[in-house]
Design a protein around this motif. Structure first.
Motif, PDB file in Angstrom:
ATOM      1  N   GLU A  97       0.888  -1.235  -0.050  1.00 51.52           N
ATOM      2  CA  GLU A  97       0.028  -0.060  -0.246  1.00 51.52           C
ATOM      3  C   GLU A  97       0.697   1.415  -0.056  1.00 51.52           C
ATOM      4  OE1 GLU A  97      -2.833  -0.184   3.237  1.00 51.52           O
ATOM      5  OE2 GLU A  97      -3.892  -1.821   2.409  1.00 51.52           O
ATOM      6  N   ALA A  98       1.937   1.229   0.588  1.00 52.21           N
ATOM      7  CA  ALA A  98       3.029   2.274   0.631  1.00 52.21           C
ATOM      8  C   ALA A  98       3.769   2.445  -0.416  1.00 52.21           C
ATOM      9  CB  ALA A  98       3.901   2.276   1.961  1.00 52.21           C
ATOM     10  N   GLY A  99       3.685   1.564  -1.596  1.00 52.16           N
ATOM     11  CA  GLY A  99       4.563   1.432  -2.603  1.00 52.16           C
ATOM     12  C   GLY A  99       5.919   0.986  -2.457  1.00 52.16           C
ATOM     13  N   LEU A 100       6.262   0.528  -1.295  1.00 48.80           N
ATOM     14  CA  LEU A 100       7.496   0.196  -0.787  1.00 48.80           C
ATOM     15  C   LEU A 100       7.712  -1.262  -0.526  1.00 48.80           C
ATOM     16  CD1 LEU A 100       8.635   3.419   1.368  1.00 48.80           C
ATOM     17  CD2 LEU A 100       9.198   2.953  -1.335  1.00 48.80           C
ATOM     18  N   ALA A 101       7.546  -1.401   1.000  1.00 49.40           N
ATOM     19  CA  ALA A 101       7.803  -2.910   1.608  1.00 49.40           C
ATOM     20  C   ALA A 101       9.066  -3.558   0.834  1.00 49.40           C
ATOM     21  CB  ALA A 101       6.545  -3.744   1.261  1.00 49.40           C
ATOM     22  N   ASP A 102       8.876  -4.790   0.986  1.00 51.64           N
ATOM     23  CA  ASP A 102      10.222  -5.872   0.482  1.00 51.64           C
ATOM     24  C   ASP A 102       9.737  -6.415  -0.793  1.00 51.64           C
ATOM     25  OD1 ASP A 102      10.413  -6.413   4.012  1.00 51.64           O
ATOM     26  OD2 ASP A 102      11.593  -5.229   2.783  1.00 51.64           O
ATOM     27  N   SER A 103       8.961  -5.545  -1.644  1.00 55.01           N
ATOM     28  CA  SER A 103       8.502  -6.350  -2.903  1.00 55.01           C
ATOM     29  C   SER A 103       9.478  -6.022  -4.029  1.00 55.01           C
ATOM     30  CB  SER A 103       7.197  -5.426  -3.221  1.00 55.01           C
ATOM     31  OG  SER A 103       7.478  -4.083  -3.493  1.00 55.01           O
ATOM     32  N   MET A 104      10.981  -5.320  -3.716  1.00 56.56           N
ATOM     33  CA  MET A 104      11.861  -5.062  -4.568  1.00 56.56           C
ATOM     34  C   MET A 104      12.338  -6.380  -4.979  1.00 56.56           C
ATOM     35  SD  MET A 104      13.381  -2.220  -5.461  1.00 56.56           S
ATOM     36  CE  MET A 104      14.030  -1.029  -3.985  1.00 56.56           C
ATOM     37  N   ARG A 105      12.498  -6.397  -6.376  1.00 51.60           N
ATOM     38  CA  ARG A 105      13.246  -7.633  -6.909  1.00 51.60           C
ATOM     39  C   ARG A 105      14.806  -7.054  -6.989  1.00 51.60           C
ATOM     40  NH1 ARG A 105      13.969  -8.395 -12.795  1.00 51.60           N
ATOM     41  NH2 ARG A 105      13.657 -10.821 -13.402  1.00 51.60           N
ATOM     42  N   LEU A 106      15.326  -8.220  -5.983  1.00 53.95           N
ATOM     43  CA  LEU A 106      16.713  -7.986  -5.810  1.00 53.95           C
ATOM     44  C   LEU A 106      17.605  -9.102  -6.116  1.00 53.95           C
ATOM     45  CD1 LEU A 106      16.044  -6.360  -2.201  1.00 53.95           C
ATOM     46  CD2 LEU A 106      17.216  -5.200  -4.136  1.00 53.95           C
ATOM     47  N   GLY A 107      18.868  -8.896  -6.500  1.00 49.26           N
ATOM     48  CA  GLY A 107      19.771 -10.015  -6.743  1.00 49.26           C
ATOM     49  C   GLY A 107      20.134 -10.461  -8.157  1.00 49.26           C
ATOM     50  N   ALA A 108      20.590 -11.619  -8.322  1.00 45.50           N
ATOM     51  CA  ALA A 108      20.761 -12.253  -9.846  1.00 45.50           C
ATOM     52  C   ALA A 108      19.597 -12.992 -10.122  1.00 45.50           C
ATOM     53  CB  ALA A 108      22.204 -12.984  -9.611  1.00 45.50           C
ATOM     54  N   TYR A 109      19.489 -12.573 -11.479  1.00 38.80           N
ATOM     55  CA  TYR A 109      18.222 -13.325 -12.196  1.00 38.80           C
ATOM     56  C   TYR A 109      18.938 -13.695 -13.606  1.00 38.80           C
ATOM     57  CZ  TYR A 109      14.677 -12.152  -8.714  1.00 38.80           C
ATOM     58  OH  TYR A 109      13.941 -11.922  -7.400  1.00 38.80           O
ATOM     59  N   GLU A 110      18.480 -14.851 -14.137  1.00 37.05           N
ATOM     60  CA  GLU A 110      18.843 -15.211 -15.318  1.00 37.05           C
ATOM     61  C   GLU A 110      17.949 -14.579 -16.371  1.00 37.05           C
ATOM     62  OE1 GLU A 110      18.034 -19.256 -17.799  1.00 37.05           O
ATOM     63  OE2 GLU A 110      19.081 -19.592 -15.669  1.00 37.05           O
ATOM     64  N   CYS A 111      18.681 -14.237 -17.550  1.00 36.77           N
ATOM     65  CA  CYS A 111      17.919 -13.754 -18.576  1.00 36.77           C
ATOM     66  C   CYS A 111      18.233 -14.227 -20.109  1.00 36.77           C
ATOM     67  CB  CYS A 111      18.592 -12.361 -18.799  1.00 36.77           C
ATOM     68  SG  CYS A 111      17.900 -11.268 -20.224  1.00 36.77           S
ATOM     69  N   ARG A 112      17.518 -14.817 -20.797  1.00 37.86           N
ATOM     70  CA  ARG A 112      17.773 -15.219 -22.191  1.00 37.86           C
ATOM     71  C   ARG A 112      17.765 -14.112 -23.394  1.00 37.86           C
ATOM     72  NH1 ARG A 112      16.948 -20.759 -22.004  1.00 37.86           N
ATOM     73  NH2 ARG A 112      17.959 -21.543 -19.978  1.00 37.86           N
ATOM     74  N   LEU A 113      18.757 -13.927 -24.142  1.00 39.06           N
ATOM     75  CA  LEU A 113      18.816 -13.104 -25.103  1.00 39.06           C
ATOM     76  C   LEU A 113      18.706 -13.680 -26.589  1.00 39.06           C
ATOM     77  CD1 LEU A 113      22.185 -11.650 -23.908  1.00 39.06           C
ATOM     78  CD2 LEU A 113      19.949 -10.721 -23.241  1.00 39.06           C
ATOM     79  N   ALA A 114      17.908 -12.962 -27.382  1.00 38.75           N
ATOM     80  CA  ALA A 114      17.601 -13.321 -28.466  1.00 38.75           C
ATOM     81  C   ALA A 114      18.872 -13.247 -29.556  1.00 38.75           C
ATOM     82  CB  ALA A 114      16.313 -12.521 -29.464  1.00 38.75           C
TER      83      ALA A 114
END
Length: 534
Positions: A425-442
């Motif tokens: 509701e505050a637009g904050l909290a712990d909803s942040m996407r943090l750290g390493a994530y995989e990505c596939r490139l075309a």
């Protein structure tokens, strides 16, 4: 061999470069074949820097495991080329939070919880955990703040106890101080350092080595005086003179014999340091003559530390491409459609780094537009990608009022949004996407060619993303989603067809750039800027 612990404290004034000293020493010891980890202890009560203003704290550095940390961890990683973890960044807030949670769970069996031993024990456990995680030979721990600060006392007490807990032969204290030069007297003054060491000794810590920050070379007589009055061994006073670049510091420290001194005092193998590649990189940097000017369009340009990793990544790319990068700092809050041409004229490249909040967002959108229509290399990171998407939606797709829901919750065309439930509701909290994530490139895309692979992993710190409902329209018009997170199909990267370099990414690649191994996206961006100038 038992893990050795080196503690770096600071005195006289703040911002002396304890972090650079710790990072440089880490590099020197690693070059001798030792396994080294760096760590930062900060005395502020915040649990982490994640919700602190960049104007107060500088950038938030993010580790692979998703910790929001102090910017000094960026220095540690860039110098030692080691990926750190959340155990490498500790605040008073984090320590007290953990101890209080244990107290609430009854772990102390109803006993009184006190700074000593409970808080100090928690600090010691965290320090030793870093060494155990990867079986390190040496753990270098920087204590934030300045000796004499009341909030730093629990950390200093903990490292005092460490000497007797793990054995005095396994602990070394380095104290970084300032030697001010009084122009009217024509003298370097040692008294502030003497008082700082006295303050440290009053709480039971006798420094083994003094590292003295100075504008002018220190004579041997001054070193001998400091050794006598501060009760350190002759030869254990090391000057840390101002350098042309922070990457020179390891060489200056080695010339002063710091690494050999540390190895001797801790009983470490005194193997020769292999720093040839590092010193060759520094020499290349100092010899650069050609220059490109990159406009960095951001919200916090009055404090360059807010974009420290971006600025360093541009420097690394310049070294790799044999060109000096001159950054023109541009306040996005003052950039408008009326002045954008005057503000951005003459640039060879434009970079818009990550940010949060509506302030300055329209200026970033103007910068993306100017780069697109004028064929100027553009690199958007986080909000830089979002600004490019909004600009393209408005001016190419003709989606009137297109925006991010972060800036306009009621926009008719939310080309940037936060998926339902991802923000509280505050637009904050712990909803942040943090750290390493995989990505596939075309395959076959510009970004895939730069990486040399179609599978990457990058670090994130974001809440908002490209709305996939508009991807088909973007794709048909030539602003192509070229990087996808495989688990959620989130758009991670986009590039513009027919443009010399117009790439936006959701992740923050600057965190993984190294001075002797520039990040491929920054290297490609600077190469495009160099070609633009030519």
């Amino acid at each position: 061999m038992s893990t050795k612990y080196i503690f770096v404290t600071g005195g006289v004034v703040s911002s002396l470069g304890k972090g650079i000293t710790a990072a440089a020493l880490g590099r020197l010891l690693k070059s001798r074949g030792l396994k080294v980890a760096n760590q930062k202890l900060d005395p502020y009560i915040n649990v982490d820097p994640g919700k602190m203003s960049p104007l107060q704290h500088g950038e938030v550095f993010v580790t692979d495991d998703g910790a929001e940390t102090d910017l000094d961890l960026g220095h540690y990683e860039r110098f030692t080329d080691e990926s750190l973890t959340r155990s490498s960044s500790v605040t008073s807030g984090k320590v007290y939070w953990q101890v209080l949670n244990r107290e609430r769970q009854g772990d102390f069996m109803g006993g009184t919880v006190q700074v000593i031993p409970h808080i100090t024990n928690e600090i010691k456990d965290i320090i030793m955990r870093v060494g155990k995680e990867k079986d390190m030979d040496v753990v270098i721990t920087e204590i934030g703040g300045t000796v004499g600060d009341i909030e730093g006392l629990p950390f200093l007490e903990a490292i005092r106890q460490m000497k007797w807990e793990v054995g005095q032969e396994n602990v070394l204290y380095i104290h970084v101080t300032l030697l001010p030069y009084l122009k009217m007297a024509g003298e370097i003054k040692t008294k502030p350092t003497q008082h700082s060491v006295k303050e440290l000794r009053s709480i039971g810590i006798q420094p083994d080595i003094l590292v003295c920050r100075t504008e002018y070379a220190i004579s041997q007589s001054v070193k001998d005086k400091l050794a006598l009055f501060c009760n350190v061994k002759p030869g254990a006073v090391v000057q840390n003179i101002d350098a042309a670049t922070l990457y020179q510091v390891p060489r200056l420290m080695q010339e002063e014999g710091l690494d050999s001194l540390v190895c001797k005092m801790l009983g470490l193998p005194d193997a020769p340091a292999d720093m040839d590649d590092w010193y060759a990189m520094v020499d290349r940097f100092l010899a650069l003559k050609e220059k490109v000017t990159i406009g960095l369009v951001g919200k916090y340009v009055d404090l360059h530390d807010a974009y420290l990793s971006v600025a360093e990544a541009l420097t690394h790319a310049g070294i790799a491409k044999d060109v000096a990068v001159d950054i023109k700092w541009i306040d996005s809050g003052e950039l408008t459609g009326e002045n954008v041409s005057a503000q951005l004229k003459g640039l060879q490249g434009i970079i818009v780094p990550a940010a949060f909040g509506e302030r300055g967002s329209e200026g970033m959108i103007q910068a993306a537009h100017y780069a697109r229509v004028n064929g100027i290399p553009y690199f958007g990171i986080g909000m830089g990608l979002q600004a490019a998407a909004i600009e393209f939606a408005r001016n190419v797709l003709f989606l009137e009022g297109a925006n991010s829901t972060e800036f306009d919750e009621n926009t008719a065309h939310p080309v940037v949004y936060s998926p339902e439930g991802a923000v509280d509701e505050a637009g904050l909290a712990d909803s942040m996407r943090l750290g390493a994530y995989e990505c596939r490139l075309a395959s076959g895309t510009q970004i895939a060619k730069l990486y040399g692979t179609d599978k990457i992993s990058e670090r994130h710190r974001n809440r908002y993303e490209i709305n996939t409902a508009y991807c088909e329209e973007f794709n048909k018009a030539g602003f192509i989603p070229v990087g996808i997170e495989p688990k959620t199909c989130m758009v991670e990267a986009m590039e513009l067809e027919g443009h010399p370099f117009y790439i936006g990414v959701l992740f923050q690649p600057e965190f993984k750039s190294r001075p002797n191994r520039a990040h491929p996206l920054f290297a490609g961006f600077v190469e495009a800027a160099k070609a633009k100038k030519a």
